[in-house]
Design a protein around this motif. Structure first.
Motif, PDB file in Angstrom:
ATOM      1  N   TRP A  33       0.833  -1.197   0.000  1.00 45.68           N
ATOM      2  CA  TRP A  33       0.000   0.000   0.000  1.00 45.68           C
ATOM      3  C   TRP A  33       0.871   1.251   0.000  1.00 45.68           C
ATOM      4  O   TRP A  33       1.847   1.345   0.770  1.00 45.68           O
ATOM      5  N   PRO A  34       0.534   2.238  -0.842  1.00 47.30           N
ATOM      6  CA  PRO A  34       1.351   3.457  -0.883  1.00 47.30           C
ATOM      7  C   PRO A  34       1.497   4.145   0.467  1.00 47.30           C
ATOM      8  O   PRO A  34       2.571   4.667   0.793  1.00 47.30           O
ATOM      9  N   ALA A  35       0.439   4.152   1.269  1.00 47.01           N
ATOM     10  CA  ALA A  35       0.462   4.884   2.540  1.00 47.01           C
ATOM     11  C   ALA A  35       1.342   4.219   3.593  1.00 47.01           C
ATOM     12  O   ALA A  35       1.574   4.801   4.653  1.00 47.01           O
ATOM     13  N   ASP A  36       1.850   3.017   3.312  1.00 46.87           N
ATOM     14  CA  ASP A  36       2.718   2.352   4.279  1.00 46.87           C
ATOM     15  C   ASP A  36       4.088   3.015   4.389  1.00 46.87           C
ATOM     16  O   ASP A  36       4.818   2.797   5.357  1.00 46.87           O
TER      17      ASP A  36
ATOM     18  N   LEU B 109       9.950  19.587  -3.702  1.00 55.91           N
ATOM     19  CA  LEU B 109       8.815  19.939  -4.552  1.00 55.91           C
ATOM     20  C   LEU B 109       9.190  19.910  -6.027  1.00 55.91           C
ATOM     21  O   LEU B 109       8.384  19.504  -6.872  1.00 55.91           O
ATOM     22  N   ASP B 110      10.415  20.349  -6.332  1.00 57.51           N
ATOM     23  CA  ASP B 110      10.796  20.413  -7.736  1.00 57.51           C
ATOM     24  C   ASP B 110      11.049  19.045  -8.353  1.00 57.51           C
ATOM     25  O   ASP B 110      11.327  18.933  -9.552  1.00 57.51           O
ATOM     26  N   SER B 111      10.953  17.983  -7.551  1.00 54.29           N
ATOM     27  CA  SER B 111      11.089  16.632  -8.095  1.00 54.29           C
ATOM     28  C   SER B 111       9.737  16.036  -8.480  1.00 54.29           C
ATOM     29  O   SER B 111       9.677  14.969  -9.098  1.00 54.29           O
ATOM     30  N   LEU B 112       8.651  16.735  -8.124  1.00 50.00           N
ATOM     31  CA  LEU B 112       7.307  16.248  -8.427  1.00 50.00           C
ATOM     32  C   LEU B 112       6.828  16.847  -9.749  1.00 50.00           C
ATOM     33  O   LEU B 112       6.964  18.045  -9.990  1.00 50.00           O
TER      34      LEU B 112
ATOM     35  N   GLU C 151       5.923   5.996  -9.846  1.00 52.18           N
ATOM     36  CA  GLU C 151       7.349   5.698  -9.662  1.00 52.18           C
ATOM     37  C   GLU C 151       8.262   6.636 -10.452  1.00 52.18           C
ATOM     38  O   GLU C 151       9.472   6.644 -10.240  1.00 52.18           O
ATOM     39  N   GLN C 152       7.688   7.427 -11.347  1.00 50.59           N
ATOM     40  CA  GLN C 152       8.454   8.423 -12.087  1.00 50.59           C
ATOM     41  C   GLN C 152       8.323   9.819 -11.467  1.00 50.59           C
ATOM     42  O   GLN C 152       8.882  10.797 -11.980  1.00 50.59           O
ATOM     43  N   GLY C 153       7.582   9.919 -10.356  1.00 49.71           N
ATOM     44  CA  GLY C 153       7.423  11.195  -9.680  1.00 49.71           C
ATOM     45  C   GLY C 153       6.283  12.046 -10.205  1.00 49.71           C
ATOM     46  O   GLY C 153       6.125  13.198  -9.800  1.00 49.71           O
TER      47      GLY C 153
ATOM     48  N   THR D 183       4.483   6.830  -2.648  1.00 50.11           N
ATOM     49  CA  THR D 183       4.638   6.381  -4.028  1.00 50.11           C
ATOM     50  C   THR D 183       3.801   5.140  -4.304  1.00 50.11           C
ATOM     51  O   THR D 183       3.827   4.180  -3.533  1.00 50.11           O
ATOM     52  N   ALA D 184       3.039   5.200  -5.407  1.00 51.35           N
ATOM     53  CA  ALA D 184       2.260   4.050  -5.851  1.00 51.35           C
ATOM     54  C   ALA D 184       3.167   3.173  -6.703  1.00 51.35           C
ATOM     55  O   ALA D 184       3.535   3.559  -7.820  1.00 51.35           O
ATOM     56  N   LYS D 185       3.534   2.026  -6.176  1.00 44.68           N
ATOM     57  CA  LYS D 185       4.454   1.137  -6.885  1.00 44.68           C
ATOM     58  C   LYS D 185       3.701  -0.028  -7.525  1.00 44.68           C
ATOM     59  O   LYS D 185       2.797  -0.599  -6.925  1.00 44.68           O
ATOM     60  N   GLY D 186       4.079  -0.337  -8.737  1.00 46.32           N
ATOM     61  CA  GLY D 186       3.489  -1.482  -9.421  1.00 46.32           C
ATOM     62  C   GLY D 186       2.141  -1.213 -10.058  1.00 46.32           C
ATOM     63  O   GLY D 186       1.494  -2.153 -10.538  1.00 46.32           O
ATOM     64  N   TRP D 187       1.681   0.034 -10.081  1.00 47.47           N
ATOM     65  CA  TRP D 187       0.381   0.353 -10.699  1.00 47.47           C
ATOM     66  C   TRP D 187       0.530   0.377 -12.215  1.00 47.47           C
ATOM     67  O   TRP D 187       1.543   0.855 -12.749  1.00 47.47           O
TER      68      TRP D 187
END
Length: 216
Positions: free
Chosen positions: A7-10, A17-20, A55-57, A81-85
């Motif tokens: 889960w992302p919230a884990d 900020l400039d990485s988003l 995963e790419q920000g 971060t949502a991984k594997g979506w």
């Protein structure tokens, strides 16, 4: 159901900020007034909901919070971060995150009690996000119908729309905030594609070959 272990919230971390990266296909719009409200909320309570990115920000949820962070001059914010979506999951959640929250309703009696209590304690109600029009409507005495828009129609003669044709009033607004306040007052959406509003609201229906838009 995604594996609960991922889960992302884990896992929440602070990222610059400039990485988003804003999602170029995000359909949700944030007015300057709303961004200012979010910024005021962050000043009062701090950061309470992490920004969700892939995963790419690229931002999935939290565009408004990121705009508010920039307004406040913050340099980094909590991020999960949502991984594997899949791409479809990511794009769908961008919509779902906003729409699912809209589908909730209010217990107006309980809401009135809570807001009245906060007012008596001197809390600034501007921070909770309700417009002046919404608060005025909520605090009115509905039993007496004082300034109740629906009460204005009491005793008005009825007529069949097909027989009477269209009766309309053109309303002009000086800015988007005024239009938004009017939409909240009549309980119907106002967008660039809406040509008619009905008051009291009716279900969408086709009249004389034209589509009348109203809130369901």
């Amino acid at each position: 159901m995604p594996n609960a272990q991922s889960w992302p919230a884990d896992h929440v971390e602070r990222l610059p900020l400039d990485s988003l990266v804003p999602d170029a296909r995000n359909a949700r719009m944030h007015s300057d007034a709303q961004v200012a409200q979010i910024a005021a909320s962050i000043r009062e309570w701090g950061w309470t909901i992490p920004v969700l990115v892939d995963e790419q920000g690229t931002i999935i949820a939290g565009h408004g919070r990121v705009l508010a962070a920039l307004k406040l001059g913050l340099t980094d914010v909590p991020v999960m971060t949502a991984k594997g979506w899949s791409d479809s999951q990511r794009r769908a959640y961008v919509i779902a995150d906003n729409k699912l929250a809209e589908n909730a309703d209010w217990d107006r009696s309980m809401l009135r009690i809570e807001l009245e209590g906060l007012t008596e304690e001197g809390f600034n109600l501007d921070l909770v996000g309700f417009s002046e029009v919404e608060l005025t409507s909520l605090f009115l005495d509905r039993e007496e119908g004082e300034n109740d828009p629906n009460a204005e129609w009491a005793g008005m003669p009825g007529f069949e729309q097909e027989a009477a044709g269209f009766h309309h009033v053109v309303v002009h607004f000086s800015d988007q905030d005024g239009m938004d306040a009017f939409a909240q007052l009549v309980g119907q959406p106002v967008t660039k594609t809406v040509r008619y509003l009905w008051f009291p609201p009716v279900e969408p229906e086709r009249v004389a070959g034209k589509v009348a838009y109203a809130a369901a």
